[in-house]
Design a protein around this motif. Structure first.
Motif, PDB file in Angstrom:
ATOM      1  N   CYS A 163      12.501  -7.172 -22.376  1.00 21.28           N
ATOM      2  CA  CYS A 163      13.460  -8.242 -22.695  1.00 21.28           C
ATOM      3  C   CYS A 163      14.898  -7.880 -22.308  1.00 21.28           C
ATOM      4  CB  CYS A 163      13.392  -8.580 -24.174  1.00 21.28           C
ATOM      5  SG  CYS A 163      13.896  -7.221 -25.237  1.00 21.28           S
ATOM      6  N   GLY A 164      15.197  -6.577 -22.227  1.00 22.73           N
ATOM      7  CA  GLY A 164      16.548  -6.153 -21.855  1.00 22.73           C
ATOM      8  C   GLY A 164      17.513  -6.157 -23.018  1.00 22.73           C
ATOM      9  N   CYS A 165      17.019  -6.521 -24.183  1.00 21.04           N
ATOM     10  CA  CYS A 165      17.892  -6.665 -25.356  1.00 21.04           C
ATOM     11  C   CYS A 165      18.439  -5.328 -25.844  1.00 21.04           C
ATOM     12  CB  CYS A 165      17.128  -7.315 -26.487  1.00 21.04           C
ATOM     13  SG  CYS A 165      15.732  -8.284 -25.959  1.00 21.04           S
ATOM     14  N   PHE A 166      17.694  -4.270 -25.645  1.00 22.15           N
ATOM     15  CA  PHE A 166      18.115  -2.965 -26.144  1.00 22.15           C
ATOM     16  C   PHE A 166      18.500  -2.027 -25.007  1.00 22.15           C
ATOM     17  CE2 PHE A 166      15.378  -4.814 -29.304  1.00 22.15           C
ATOM     18  CZ  PHE A 166      16.078  -4.597 -30.480  1.00 22.15           C
ATOM     19  N   GLY A 167      19.107  -2.576 -23.969  1.00 21.50           N
ATOM     20  CA  GLY A 167      19.403  -1.734 -22.819  1.00 21.50           C
ATOM     21  C   GLY A 167      18.084  -1.247 -22.254  1.00 21.50           C
ATOM     22  N   GLU A 168      18.060   0.015 -21.843  1.00 19.84           N
ATOM     23  CA  GLU A 168      16.841   0.541 -21.232  1.00 19.84           C
ATOM     24  C   GLU A 168      16.118   1.517 -22.136  1.00 19.84           C
ATOM     25  OE1 GLU A 168      15.896  -0.668 -18.235  1.00 19.84           O
ATOM     26  OE2 GLU A 168      17.634  -1.955 -18.467  1.00 19.84           O
ATOM     27  N   SER A 169      16.666   1.731 -23.347  1.00 19.46           N
ATOM     28  CA  SER A 169      16.079   2.754 -24.211  1.00 19.46           C
ATOM     29  C   SER A 169      14.783   2.288 -24.855  1.00 19.46           C
ATOM     30  CB  SER A 169      17.056   3.127 -25.310  1.00 19.46           C
ATOM     31  OG  SER A 169      18.282   3.417 -24.748  1.00 19.46           O
ATOM     32  N   LEU A 170      14.780   1.036 -25.292  1.00 26.90           N
ATOM     33  CA  LEU A 170      13.603   0.504 -25.966  1.00 26.90           C
ATOM     34  C   LEU A 170      13.105  -0.696 -25.184  1.00 26.90           C
ATOM     35  CD1 LEU A 170      14.554   0.506 -29.731  1.00 26.90           C
ATOM     36  CD2 LEU A 170      12.613   1.647 -28.725  1.00 26.90           C
ATOM     37  N   SER A 171      11.795  -0.807 -25.120  1.00 30.15           N
ATOM     38  CA  SER A 171      11.237  -1.914 -24.350  1.00 30.15           C
ATOM     39  C   SER A 171      10.368  -2.787 -25.255  1.00 30.15           C
ATOM     40  CB  SER A 171      10.412  -1.323 -23.206  1.00 30.15           C
ATOM     41  OG  SER A 171       9.683  -2.329 -22.582  1.00 30.15           O
ATOM     42  N   PHE A 172      10.679  -4.075 -25.301  1.00 28.03           N
ATOM     43  CA  PHE A 172       9.874  -5.001 -26.092  1.00 28.03           C
ATOM     44  C   PHE A 172       9.461  -6.176 -25.224  1.00 28.03           C
ATOM     45  CE2 PHE A 172      12.362  -2.969 -29.506  1.00 28.03           C
ATOM     46  CZ  PHE A 172      11.317  -2.558 -30.317  1.00 28.03           C
ATOM     47  N   SER A 173       8.266  -6.666 -25.485  1.00 24.87           N
ATOM     48  CA  SER A 173       7.805  -7.848 -24.749  1.00 24.87           C
ATOM     49  C   SER A 173       8.539  -9.079 -25.295  1.00 24.87           C
ATOM     50  CB  SER A 173       6.302  -8.011 -24.921  1.00 24.87           C
ATOM     51  OG  SER A 173       6.028  -8.303 -26.272  1.00 24.87           O
ATOM     52  N   LEU A 174       8.473 -10.160 -24.557  1.00 24.23           N
ATOM     53  CA  LEU A 174       9.173 -11.380 -24.975  1.00 24.23           C
ATOM     54  C   LEU A 174       8.652 -11.930 -26.305  1.00 24.23           C
ATOM     55  CD1 LEU A 174       9.840 -13.373 -21.677  1.00 24.23           C
ATOM     56  CD2 LEU A 174      11.317 -11.795 -22.886  1.00 24.23           C
ATOM     57  N   PRO A 175       7.329 -12.013 -26.514  1.00 22.58           N
ATOM     58  CA  PRO A 175       6.868 -12.542 -27.812  1.00 22.58           C
ATOM     59  C   PRO A 175       7.363 -11.714 -28.997  1.00 22.58           C
ATOM     60  CG  PRO A 175       5.061 -12.495 -26.240  1.00 22.58           C
ATOM     61  CD  PRO A 175       6.200 -11.772 -25.602  1.00 22.58           C
ATOM     62  N   THR A 176       7.331 -10.388 -28.856  1.00 18.10           N
ATOM     63  CA  THR A 176       7.818  -9.511 -29.929  1.00 18.10           C
ATOM     64  C   THR A 176       9.289  -9.783 -30.197  1.00 18.10           C
ATOM     65  OG1 THR A 176       6.329  -7.834 -29.061  1.00 18.10           O
ATOM     66  CG2 THR A 176       7.951  -7.081 -30.675  1.00 18.10           C
ATOM     67  N   MET A 177      10.026  -9.908 -29.109  1.00 15.84           N
ATOM     68  CA  MET A 177      11.475 -10.114 -29.255  1.00 15.84           C
ATOM     69  C   MET A 177      11.790 -11.477 -29.858  1.00 15.84           C
ATOM     70  SD  MET A 177      13.605  -7.932 -28.896  1.00 15.84           S
ATOM     71  CE  MET A 177      14.919  -8.364 -30.020  1.00 15.84           C
ATOM     72  N   LEU A 178      10.957 -12.465 -29.517  1.00 12.48           N
ATOM     73  CA  LEU A 178      11.180 -13.806 -30.073  1.00 12.48           C
ATOM     74  C   LEU A 178      10.995 -13.774 -31.595  1.00 12.48           C
ATOM     75  CD1 LEU A 178      11.771 -16.773 -29.486  1.00 12.48           C
ATOM     76  CD2 LEU A 178       9.316 -17.146 -29.260  1.00 12.48           C
ATOM     77  N   ILE A 179       9.966 -13.076 -32.048  1.00 10.66           N
ATOM     78  CA  ILE A 179       9.724 -12.979 -33.490  1.00 10.66           C
ATOM     79  C   ILE A 179      10.897 -12.249 -34.162  1.00 10.66           C
ATOM     80  CG2 ILE A 179       8.220 -11.928 -35.255  1.00 10.66           C
ATOM     81  CD1 ILE A 179       5.894 -12.336 -33.184  1.00 10.66           C
ATOM     82  N   ALA A 180      11.321 -11.122 -33.567  1.00 11.45           N
ATOM     83  CA  ALA A 180      12.444 -10.349 -34.133  1.00 11.45           C
ATOM     84  C   ALA A 180      13.718 -11.194 -34.183  1.00 11.45           C
ATOM     85  CB  ALA A 180      12.667  -9.090 -33.303  1.00 11.45           C
ATOM     86  N   ASP A 181      13.997 -11.908 -33.107  1.00 13.62           N
ATOM     87  CA  ASP A 181      15.207 -12.743 -33.069  1.00 13.62           C
ATOM     88  C   ASP A 181      15.155 -13.840 -34.131  1.00 13.62           C
ATOM     89  OD1 ASP A 181      16.423 -11.350 -31.051  1.00 13.62           O
ATOM     90  OD2 ASP A 181      15.726 -12.648 -29.442  1.00 13.62           O
ATOM     91  N   CYS A 182      13.975 -14.453 -34.299  1.00 12.57           N
ATOM     92  CA  CYS A 182      13.831 -15.509 -35.314  1.00 12.57           C
ATOM     93  C   CYS A 182      14.064 -14.938 -36.714  1.00 12.57           C
ATOM     94  CB  CYS A 182      12.442 -16.137 -35.236  1.00 12.57           C
ATOM     95  SG  CYS A 182      12.236 -17.181 -33.796  1.00 12.57           S
ATOM     96  N   LEU A 183      13.495 -13.760 -36.970  1.00  8.57           N
ATOM     97  CA  LEU A 183      13.667 -13.140 -38.291  1.00  8.57           C
ATOM     98  C   LEU A 183      15.139 -12.826 -38.549  1.00  8.57           C
ATOM     99  CD1 LEU A 183      10.604 -10.706 -38.500  1.00  8.57           C
ATOM    100  CD2 LEU A 183      11.002 -12.752 -39.861  1.00  8.57           C
ATOM    101  N   LEU A 184      15.792 -12.242 -37.551  1.00  9.50           N
ATOM    102  CA  LEU A 184      17.207 -11.884 -37.715  1.00  9.50           C
ATOM    103  C   LEU A 184      18.079 -13.130 -37.864  1.00  9.50           C
ATOM    104  CD1 LEU A 184      17.392  -8.954 -35.160  1.00  9.50           C
ATOM    105  CD2 LEU A 184      17.666  -8.783 -37.627  1.00  9.50           C
ATOM    106  N   LEU A 185      17.674 -14.190 -37.200  1.00 13.75           N
ATOM    107  CA  LEU A 185      18.403 -15.459 -37.327  1.00 13.75           C
ATOM    108  C   LEU A 185      18.282 -15.987 -38.757  1.00 13.75           C
ATOM    109  CD1 LEU A 185      19.936 -17.827 -36.025  1.00 13.75           C
ATOM    110  CD2 LEU A 185      17.747 -18.778 -35.332  1.00 13.75           C
ATOM    111  N   VAL A 186      17.076 -15.922 -39.304  1.00 11.70           N
ATOM    112  CA  VAL A 186      16.855 -16.394 -40.683  1.00 11.70           C
ATOM    113  C   VAL A 186      17.673 -15.549 -41.667  1.00 11.70           C
ATOM    114  CG1 VAL A 186      15.118 -16.590 -42.518  1.00 11.70           C
ATOM    115  CG2 VAL A 186      14.585 -17.367 -40.199  1.00 11.70           C
ATOM    116  N   VAL A 187      17.652 -14.228 -41.466  1.00  9.48           N
ATOM    117  CA  VAL A 187      18.420 -13.333 -42.345  1.00  9.48           C
ATOM    118  C   VAL A 187      19.913 -13.678 -42.282  1.00  9.48           C
ATOM    119  CG1 VAL A 187      19.121 -10.934 -42.740  1.00  9.48           C
ATOM    120  CG2 VAL A 187      16.751 -11.461 -42.202  1.00  9.48           C
ATOM    121  N   ALA A 188      20.406 -13.916 -41.080  1.00  9.70           N
ATOM    122  CA  ALA A 188      21.829 -14.246 -40.909  1.00  9.70           C
ATOM    123  C   ALA A 188      22.170 -15.563 -41.613  1.00  9.70           C
ATOM    124  CB  ALA A 188      22.172 -14.332 -39.423  1.00  9.70           C
TER     125      ALA A 188
END
Lengths: 137, 207
Positions: A90-115
């Motif tokens: 996804c490129g969200c964490f630079g090059e250190s961590l690699s996440f697939s798009l579905p994983t990142m979508l779930i994480a982004d949704c959760l963080l959005l809800v928390v915010a």
């Protein structure tokens, strides 16, 4: 959330910006000039949002910006998935961590809800913040 | 605690962030000068040309193959103006290291580019195999490599060391993914950026 965002932005800033530019380009959503601007500006936004969130400074505005940022991430990642773009990292964490798009979508949704919750309960969110210190001063 | 205003605290936080990040970035940049040595067997084009490209590739990466095809067409269109050199950046792909070892051994027989072109051309096939060794051997035969010399070369541990050293050197330049290029010393990542960069030299033609 603040620490994570700070680290993510910091990681991108100390690397050559071209690495993040490549990630931005892979979403095929923006023109060349806008991609350059996003690749250079976004990591700074992440760092400042993260640091201000950790310190609890201007929380009301920072959380709003946070909601906008993560809503944007959700839209960008969703459209990439819908279009079936071949993005492995996804490129969200630079090059250190690699996440697939579905994983990142779930994480982004959760963080959005928390915010949103933090924003909705802003008085409780402010308990250990610099905002409260300046309000009481 | 001295009394400071909220605005002053905000400014202070911003300044500290900028100085810390700027300092760390500067510290890392001191050690990132750009690609240094050229390996002649993996270079082609005109050394005196206006454009010098150093390409960091992993032969198993799909975008590297696309980039290689683009560069091949670009060099055909501008034969005297480009000098291209290739360096290995083998990732954790199952055939990454093996393909680089074969390519380096081909280079030692002076047939790097014909072998490279076959690797790129047939990538979609060999990357599917669980064991790509026979496919690489076939390519070696197709470009007339001396197979006994090739076998000895593949057993030579210094080949793998050289490939891993190039990757370590590349990482110290800030390279994290493939394909990454240095066009006259300027780093660009991915085919899209490469096209944009080269268009600055030769106008808007998209190959």
């Amino acid at each position: 959330m603040g620490f994570a965002l700070t680290l993510v932005g910091f990681q991108k800033l100390i690397e050559p910006y071209q690495n993040f530019l490549y990630a931005v380009q892979s979403y095929e959503l923006f023109g060349p000039s806008l991609e350059q601007v996003i690749a250079r500006v976004m990591p700074w936004c992440e760092v400042f949002l993260g640091v201000f969130l950790v310190l609890g400074l201007w929380l009301n505005w920072i959380l709003r910006a946070y909601v906008v940022l993560f809503a944007t991430f959700v839209i960008v990642v969703s459209q990439a998935m819908l279009r079936g773009l071949p993005i492995e990292n996804c490129g969200c964490f630079g090059e250190s961590l690699s996440f697939s798009l579905p994983t990142m979508l779930i994480a982004d949704c959760l963080l959005l809800v928390v915010a949103v919750i933090l924003l909705y309960r802003i008085h409780q969110t402010r308990v250990y913040s610099l905002d409260k210190y300046f309000l009481e001063k | 605690m001295p009394k400071i205003s909220k605005k002053f605290a905000t400014l202070l936080v911003i300044v500290i962030c900028v100085f810390v990040i700027g300092g760390v970035k500067l510290f890392f940049q001191v050690f990132r000068l750009g690609p240094d040595d050229t390996i002649a067997a993996r270079a082609k084009g005109n050394p005196e040309g206006a454009i010098r490209i150093t390409e960091y590739v992993d032969f198993q990466c799909r975008n590297c193959a696309r980039g290689a095809r683009y560069l091949s067409r670009f060099m055909n269109d501008h034969p005297d103006q480009v000098y291209l050199e290739l360096k290995f950046f083998s990732t954790s792909g199952r055939h990454s290291l093996l393909s680089a070892r074969f390519a380096e051994c081909a280079a030692r027989q002076g047939k790097f580019w014909p072998f490279h072109d076959l690797l790129v051309q047939r990538q979609h096939r060999w990357k599917q195999f669980s064991d790509a060794h026979p496919a690489f051997e076939q390519m070696a035969k197709d470009v007339d490599l001396d197979l006994s010399r090739l076998e000895k070369c593949l057993e030579d541990k210094s080949i793998a060391k050289l490939i891993l050293k190039e990757k370590t050197d590349a990482k110290s330049l800030g390279i994290k993914r493939t394909p990454t290029y240095f066009v006259n010393g300027k780093m660009v990542v991915g085919l899209k950026s490469l096209k944009q960069e080269l268009q600055q030299y030769f106008g808007g033609s998209d190959h």
